[in-house]
Design an enzyme around this catalytic site. Sequence first.
Site, PDB file in Angstrom:
ATOM      1  CG  ASP A  18      -1.696   1.398   1.372  1.00 12.58           C
ATOM      2  OD1 ASP A  18      -2.278   1.675   0.181  1.00 12.58           O
ATOM      3  OD2 ASP A  18      -1.894   1.764   2.374  1.00 12.58           O
ATOM      4  CB  SER A  19       0.162   4.711  -0.921  1.00 15.36           C
ATOM      5  OG  SER A  19      -0.846   4.835  -0.214  1.00 15.36           O
ATOM      6  CE1 TYR A  50       2.798   5.629  -3.284  1.00 13.87           C
ATOM      7  CE2 TYR A  50       1.825   3.659  -4.415  1.00 13.87           C
ATOM      8  CZ  TYR A  50       2.930   4.171  -3.759  1.00 13.87           C
ATOM      9  OH  TYR A  50       3.836   3.496  -3.535  1.00 13.87           O
ATOM     10  CB  CYS A  81      -2.826   0.970  -2.398  1.00 19.44           C
ATOM     11  SG  CYS A  81      -2.984   2.728  -2.908  1.00 19.44           S
ATOM     12  CB  THR A  83      -4.185   5.294  -5.499  1.00 18.07           C
ATOM     13  OG1 THR A  83      -5.396   5.777  -4.609  1.00 18.07           O
ATOM     14  CG2 THR A  83      -3.875   6.146  -6.477  1.00 18.07           C
ATOM     15  CD  GLU A 161      -1.703   8.393   6.931  1.00 19.22           C
ATOM     16  OE1 GLU A 161      -0.651   8.854   7.598  1.00 19.22           O
ATOM     17  OE2 GLU A 161      -1.879   7.387   6.461  1.00 19.22           O
ATOM     18  CB  CYS A 201      -9.856   5.381   0.090  1.00 19.56           C
ATOM     19  SG  CYS A 201      -8.396   5.872   0.683  1.00 19.56           S
ATOM     20  CG  HIS A 203      -6.180   6.203   4.695  1.00 18.59           C
ATOM     21  ND1 HIS A 203      -5.575   5.358   3.743  1.00 18.59           N
ATOM     22  CD2 HIS A 203      -5.234   6.744   5.670  1.00 18.59           C
ATOM     23  CE1 HIS A 203      -4.278   5.346   4.080  1.00 18.59           C
ATOM     24  NE2 HIS A 203      -4.085   6.357   5.017  1.00 18.59           N
TER      25      HIS A 203
HETATM   26  N1  DGL Z   1      -3.978   3.930  -0.018  1.00 19.78           N
HETATM   27  C1  DGL Z   1      -4.747   4.812  -0.844  1.00 19.78           C
HETATM   28  C2  DGL Z   1      -5.820   4.429  -1.483  1.00 19.78           C
HETATM   29  O1  DGL Z   1      -6.452   3.198  -0.876  1.00 19.78           O
HETATM   30  C3  DGL Z   1      -5.008   6.173  -0.025  1.00 19.78           C
HETATM   31  C4  DGL Z   1      -3.813   6.920   0.504  1.00 19.78           C
HETATM   32  C5  DGL Z   1      -3.098   7.526  -0.663  1.00 19.78           C
HETATM   33  O2  DGL Z   1      -3.658   8.319  -1.141  1.00 19.78           O
HETATM   34  O3  DGL Z   1      -2.053   7.045  -0.931  1.00 19.78           O
HETATM   35  O4  DGL Z   1      -6.221   4.728  -2.494  1.00 19.78           O
END
Ligand code: DGL
Length: 287
Positions: A18-19, A50, A81, A83, A161, A201, A203
Amino acid sequence: MGSSGSAAASSRPIGVFDSGVGGLTVLRALGAEMPRERFVYLGDTARLPYGTKSPETVIRYAVQAADALIERGVKALIVACNTASSVALPAMRERYRDMTVIGVVEPGAEAAVAASRSGHIAVIGTEATVRGGAYQRAITQRRPQAQVRALACQMFVALAEEGWTSGPVARAAAEQYLAPLFGPATPGVGESAADTLVLACTHFPVLQAVIRSVVGPRVVIVDSAATTARAAHSALSERGLLGGEDAARMPDRMRFLATDGVARFAAIGGRFLARSIDARDVELVDL
Ligand code: DGL
């Protein structure tokens, strides 16, 4: 690149990336779904988010993260992730042809289509996820008549976060983003309001309670973590890649890699994994 079919493959760990720390919500679901598996999780914390980056950059970062996991001998790759799954999955499947690569978009779309009675489905994610349109396509491929509305809720990432998952600020952000899609006072919402909301997402699951308080009790909220874990389980099972180890004998069952700030990874990651992480168990890596 990569191989996953050797006899010893089943005993190797599953790579998850993941990012940042958000993908730990997916790792948590994977761990519950496959208690006999070992995992290596890579959070590219140095380069988060990301979600605001260009597709070219997201693809480059995703490939570097995947290469690092493959160097560590993983038997499959889970792109936790949203994204990266939305933007980079075709490039990754092309690059790692012999590797099982699973993203979160297809399982999430599958679950949304199964849950929605009206075919009106809302998707919330990062800017890049919404702009890339992968969820919208995956949903309409499965249900051509579906009406999909996708909305970027970038601020939710920062709130998650920060740990501000409830309280007035989280509530105000949720209302600002979601009332136009779900609010009773919204003209035209009534009949055509979505009956299903996809949390596209990593988060967003930690904000589920505040999101629920705005969208109301009747909307089905799809969290792609659990559906991805089930999809990964069946893909690994079909390919004969499931491990058979006794979980009790795996003290290092989950290993963590981060590209920045191991202490911060451990402190914040615990919230997403729903268990504490010792900073000494997080390895700093450079991609
Ligand atoms: N992990 C990213 C997602 O699920 C969220 C955080 C980011 O923008 O990197 O899209």
